[in-house]
Enzyme design. Structure first.
Site, mmCIF file in Angstrom:
data_model
loop_
_atom_site.group_PDB
_atom_site.id
_atom_site.type_symbol
_atom_site.label_atom_id
_atom_site.label_comp_id
_atom_site.label_asym_id
_atom_site.label_seq_id
_atom_site.Cartn_x
_atom_site.Cartn_y
_atom_site.Cartn_z
ATOM 1 N N TRP A 179 47.093 55.552 28.479
ATOM 2 C CA TRP A 179 47.572 54.317 28.646
ATOM 3 C C TRP A 179 47.522 53.834 27.050
ATOM 4 O O TRP A 179 46.555 53.948 26.558
ATOM 5 C CB TRP A 179 46.502 53.285 29.195
ATOM 6 N N GLU A 220 49.801 55.923 32.696
ATOM 7 C CA GLU A 220 49.550 54.379 33.366
ATOM 8 C C GLU A 220 50.166 53.132 32.845
ATOM 9 O O GLU A 220 50.454 53.052 31.650
ATOM 10 C CB GLU A 220 47.945 54.041 33.070
ATOM 11 N N LYS A 222 52.018 49.173 32.734
ATOM 12 C CA LYS A 222 51.563 47.961 32.855
ATOM 13 C C LYS A 222 52.534 46.923 32.495
ATOM 14 O O LYS A 222 53.774 47.186 32.060
ATOM 15 C CB LYS A 222 50.490 47.867 31.617
ATOM 16 N N ASP A 253 47.437 50.762 37.994
ATOM 17 C CA ASP A 253 46.449 49.795 38.080
ATOM 18 C C ASP A 253 46.711 48.664 38.774
ATOM 19 O O ASP A 253 47.615 47.827 38.612
ATOM 20 C CB ASP A 253 46.066 49.533 36.663
ATOM 21 N N HIS A 256 48.335 45.410 36.797
ATOM 22 C CA HIS A 256 49.207 45.817 35.984
ATOM 23 C C HIS A 256 50.630 45.508 36.582
ATOM 24 O O HIS A 256 51.706 46.151 36.254
ATOM 25 C CB HIS A 256 49.171 47.303 35.420
ATOM 26 N N HIS A 280 43.674 52.722 39.255
ATOM 27 C CA HIS A 280 42.655 52.143 38.735
ATOM 28 C C HIS A 280 42.256 50.719 39.639
ATOM 29 O O HIS A 280 43.248 49.657 39.584
ATOM 30 C CB HIS A 280 43.148 51.617 37.073
ATOM 31 N N ASP A 288 45.741 40.192 34.424
ATOM 32 C CA ASP A 288 44.993 41.333 34.407
ATOM 33 C C ASP A 288 43.712 41.089 33.933
ATOM 34 O O ASP A 288 43.291 41.690 32.919
ATOM 35 C CB ASP A 288 45.890 42.214 33.610
ATOM 36 N N ASP A 290 40.628 41.930 35.101
ATOM 37 C CA ASP A 290 39.735 42.985 35.462
ATOM 38 C C ASP A 290 38.499 42.365 35.745
ATOM 39 O O ASP A 290 37.258 43.080 35.424
ATOM 40 C CB ASP A 290 39.399 43.825 33.989
ATOM 41 N N ASP A 320 38.603 50.112 37.577
ATOM 42 C CA ASP A 320 38.762 49.697 36.102
ATOM 43 C C ASP A 320 38.774 48.263 36.095
ATOM 44 O O ASP A 320 39.440 47.199 36.533
ATOM 45 C CB ASP A 320 40.317 49.878 35.712
HETATM 46 C C1 RNT Z 1 44.484 48.352 30.109
HETATM 47 C C2 RNT Z 1 44.403 49.553 31.073
HETATM 48 C C3 RNT Z 1 43.616 50.707 30.492
HETATM 49 C C4 RNT Z 1 42.084 50.403 30.085
HETATM 50 C C5 RNT Z 1 41.046 51.360 30.023
HETATM 51 C C6 RNT Z 1 39.750 51.086 29.321
HETATM 52 O O1 RNT Z 1 45.188 47.569 30.470
HETATM 53 O O2 RNT Z 1 44.153 49.189 32.461
HETATM 54 O O3 RNT Z 1 43.271 51.533 31.988
HETATM 55 O O4 RNT Z 1 41.302 49.293 30.968
HETATM 56 O O5 RNT Z 1 41.617 52.477 29.742
HETATM 57 ZN ZN ZN Z 2 43.837 50.613 33.952
#
Ligand code: RNT
Ligand code: ZN
Length: 412
Positions: A179, A220, A222, A253, A256, A280, A288, A290, A320
């Protein structure tokens, strides 16, 4: 309710709880190391922090060293039923040396490898393309400066080598996930050049061949990040096409995409074109953010798609999220257990009956079934699964989580 009466209740629907319990015990979750220390890592810091990754909160107990992080992980795994994996980021190296990102080697991670072997835990890996002065422009592999691109290409190559050696040592492939934060705060005028540079850099990074039994490459995408609101170079379309053409895994993810998109819906589409997926699993709240995953509909739908579309064998489930306003170990434990609970619920569904109703366009039956099934005694089966794995539930779990948090709270 006792397990035996729950077993009967599911049997009345044609569902064998023993089969579901066995299946759940076979599903490894890759636990992300970065929930344990607020995504800080163990490098001797230069003070730079490009990439827009930041945890919120200052709850006591942040792991400050690899030993502390491993102790926290051991506790977390001891609260989670089943055998799982650890998802390590490159800036969590464990060494007295001070290699820059383009100088990291397997030896800098050997304490992790030894520990993982002792614990019976498989390792996954990630190059770290953020929190570094050479990422301060929010550009790495797509940077216009060739020197900066080369620096990050070298970091990526070394990360792949390290992951491959981990995979060889542990006997299961290590998933190495790419990523990069690359993007633009304001509207760019040349998206194409940026994307061509990212593609060329990835091609160079992926050029050295590794045995798939040791290393699985993933990419990955986003939608946007803080500081790159106008464009992310590695968008979903970019990486979907890249993964299909190059045969890498695609990482989805859950934070994302546009907030109203259903990520579970994407699995069956993407799985027609890529062999293997990486998830993720996360909880984006309006963006995003998290947040720690809940046992909510988004996670249930994700688990149900994995089970009903028969994708468990070719999906690597990683988590994640990072929240520093609550106990970090509790966040890990509850998050992983929620993913497992969602999978268990999906495994306990009368799948054939639901699919038959849908195929016959008997949508009333499908509707009545999905709603009535919510009353089944899932929690009794979960409690049985935990008991067989010698893991606590309910007040015993709360007591253990509180007890560990009290022990680490003195860390400053
Ligand atoms: C960032 C991505 C990525 C990170 C990690 C720490 O937006 O989601 O995966 O969160 O690599
Ligand atoms: Zn991620």
């Amino acid at each position: 309710m006792t397990y035996d009466s729950a077993k009967d209740a599911f049997a009345a629907w044609g569902v064998d709880t023993e089969v579901a319990i066995d299946a759940l015990g076979q599903i490894p979750i890759s636990v992300h190391c970065w929930q344990g220390d607020d995504v800080v890592g163990f490098e001797q810091k230069t003070g730079a922090s490009g990439g827009g990754i930041q945890a919120t909160g200052n709850h006591p107990g942040r792991a400050r060293t690899p030993d502390e992080l491993r102790a926290d992980l051991e506790f977390a795994y001891s609260m989670i039923p089943g055998k799982h994996r650890l998802n390590l980021h490159a800036f969590y190296l464990d060494t007295d040396e001070t290699p820059d990102r383009d100088e990291i080697e397997f030896k800098h991670f050997e304490p992790w490898v030894d520990w993982a072997r002792d614990q019976g835990i498989g390792l996954d890996f990630n190059p770290t393309f953020f929190a570094h002065s050479k990422a301060d422009d929010n550009l790495t592999l797509s940077h216009p400066d060739q020197g900066i691109r080369d620096f990050w290409i070298e970091h990526g190559k070394r990360s792949r080598e390290i992951a491959a050696r981990m995979g060889a040592a542990q006997g299961t492939p290590s998933v190495n996930n790419i990523w990069v934060p690359d993007g633009s705060k304001d509207t760019p005028v040349d998206r194409m050049s940026a994307r061509r540079r990212l593609e060329a850099s990835l091609d160079e990074m992926f050029a050295p061949a590794h045995d798939k039994a040791h290393l699985l490459d993933a990419v990955e995408s986003k939608l946007f990040g803080i500081g790159v609101e106008a464009m992310t170079v590695g968008s979903h379309e970019f990486y979907l096409g890249y993964a299909i053409r190059k045969g890498t895994l695609l990482c989805l993810d859950m934070g994302h995409f546009h907030p109203t998109e259903n990520i579970a819906d994407k699995l069956s589409s993407v799985a027609l074109s890529v062999d293997e997926l990486l998830l993720h699993v996360s909880r984006p709240m309006r963006w995003d953010s998290d947040h720690v995953i809940l046992l909510d509909d988004s996670i249930r739908q994700m688990a149900q798609e994995l089970v009903f579309a028969d994708l468990l064998d070719r999906t690597h489930i990683g988590l994640d999220f990072f929240d520093a306003t609550i106990s970090r170990t509790a966040a890990w434990v509850i998050g992983v257990r929620n993913m497992q609970k969602a999978l268990l619920e999906a495994l306990l569904m009368p799948q054939a009956r639901l699919k038959a109703a849908e195929e016959a366009l008997d949508l009333t039956t499908r509707f009545v079934l999905t709603e009535e099934l919510k009353d089944l005694p899932f929690s009794a089966v979960w409690a049985e699964f935990c008991a067989r794995n010698e893991r606590p539930t309910g007040s015993a779990l709360i007591r253990d989580l509180d007890g560990y948090q009290a022990r680490v709270a003195a860390r400053s």
